[in-house]
Scaffold this active site. Structure first.
Site, PDB file in Angstrom:
ATOM      1  N   PHE A 140       0.833  -1.201   0.000  1.00 36.01           N
ATOM      2  CA  PHE A 140       0.000   0.000   0.000  1.00 36.01           C
ATOM      3  C   PHE A 140       0.867   1.249   0.000  1.00 36.01           C
ATOM      4  CE2 PHE A 140      -2.500  -3.241   2.191  1.00 36.01           C
ATOM      5  CZ  PHE A 140      -3.776  -3.085   1.658  1.00 36.01           C
ATOM      6  N   ASP A 141       0.478   2.219  -0.808  1.00 34.20           N
ATOM      7  CA  ASP A 141       0.995   3.565  -0.668  1.00 34.20           C
ATOM      8  C   ASP A 141       0.313   4.179   0.562  1.00 34.20           C
ATOM      9  OD1 ASP A 141       2.190   6.048  -1.205  1.00 34.20           O
ATOM     10  OD2 ASP A 141       0.515   6.660  -2.472  1.00 34.20           O
ATOM     11  N   GLY A 142       0.779   5.358   0.997  1.00 28.96           N
ATOM     12  CA  GLY A 142       0.216   5.992   2.176  1.00 28.96           C
ATOM     13  C   GLY A 142      -0.887   6.984   1.882  1.00 28.96           C
ATOM     14  N   HIS A 291       3.827  11.989  -2.904  1.00 28.48           N
ATOM     15  CA  HIS A 291       4.200  10.708  -2.315  1.00 28.48           C
ATOM     16  C   HIS A 291       4.278   9.580  -3.332  1.00 28.48           C
ATOM     17  CE1 HIS A 291       0.092   9.099  -2.506  1.00 28.48           C
ATOM     18  NE2 HIS A 291      -0.167  10.362  -2.527  1.00 28.48           N
TER      19      HIS A 291
END
Length: 291
Positions: A140-142, A291
């Site tokens: 997962f990305d944040g 991000h």
């Protein structure tokens, strides 16, 4: 006495073209992911023979072939799901769907997200990296994935310095949840079933892979997960470095990110990428944050 929560499947809906390439009569980009789900189900059934808390795949069945029919017949976790586009969102809600994967960009992905169901587009690399068959690995990305896009918007409108100050000032303040928090939560619930049986090696492994740094911004991410009562098996804070090399090392079955540059980086390493969309104005597009 505390009443136990009812056991429900972790339901994943996907379009059939993700599982089968009908024209070539070959597996599609979601094939290895579903095989990993099946392997986890087999392990869960060993320990909990009567439990319904397993992975369940709703295959939105818009084509038919000998390959697809044979695959469905031999994989009990798959349920053919005949539903028209106009009724899709309602049916996903009724089936308590945790994740919806589409093969094509379109308004349905955003519409499903708007109803609180994690939804994304699955992209296929030209050449794929071999992945584990006995352990499901999910990255997962944040921001705008597990967490809200609050911090990303600060970066986009005010720049890096303001963003860093924003995170340092709020390092102990949990972020608002993002669209894929519920899916991580569902995976964590299954993981605990293995740990409750004393298993040292769990067939599900989760990762956080974010361009946040390892200082205040990274600590805020970990603090948020802790506040939610969620755990991540491995967390990487890249400080803006490319994600591709780490993805190549992890070799996940799927990787969730909301930026096309990271999706492209994943595809170059042969990793299936899951692109999360968002509405900007009246258009659906990938976020262009930090991000």
């Amino acid at each position: 006495m505390l009443q136990q929560e009812p056991e429900i499947p972790v339901t994943i809906a996907m379009s059939s073209e993700l599982l089968f390439n009908t024209e070539q009569q070959s597996p599609g980009p979601g094939y290895s992911f579903v095989k990993a789900l099946k392997a986890v189900n087999a392990k869960l059934t060993e320990h909990y023979p009567q439990s319904e808390e397993l992975f369940k795949v709703l295959l939105i069945h818009d084509n038919s072939s000998e390959l697809s029919e044979r695959f469905i017949k031999n994989h009990k976790l798959i349920t053919p799901f005949y539903v028209s586009g106009e009724h899709l969102v309602g049916e996903l809600q009724e089936n308590e769907t945790h994740l919806y994967l589409s093969a094509q960009p379109g308004f349905k992905v955003q519409e499903v997200l708007n109803k609180g169901i994690a939804a994304a587009i699955m992209y296929t690399p030209e050449e794929t990296t071999e992945v584990a068959e006995t352990q499901l690995r999910v990255v997962f990305d944040g921001d705008a994935v597990l967490f809200s896009d609050e911090s990303e918007r600060v970066f986009a409108t005010k720049g890096l310095e303001s963003y860093l100050n924003h995170e340092n000032e709020r390092v102990n303040e949990p972020m608002t949840e993002g669209p894929f928090k519920g899916f991580l939560q569902a995976l964590g619930k299954l993981q605990k079933k293995f740990f409750n049986k004393g298993q040292q090696k769990c067939p599900i492994r989760t990762y956080l892979l974010t361009s946040r740094d390892a200082a205040g911004a990274g600590y805020r991410a970990l603090n948020t997960l802790k506040t939610w009562g969620l755990e991540i098996d491995e967390a990487y804070f890249l400080g803006g470095s490319p994600k591709g090399p780490l993805l190549k090392m992890i070799r996940p079955h799927i990787f969730f990110d909301d930026q096309m540059r990271h999706v492209d980086g994943s595809l170059k390493e042969g990793i299936y990428a899951i692109g999360s969309q968002s509405i900007v104005g009246n258009r659906i597009e990938f976020r262009k944050g930090f991000h």
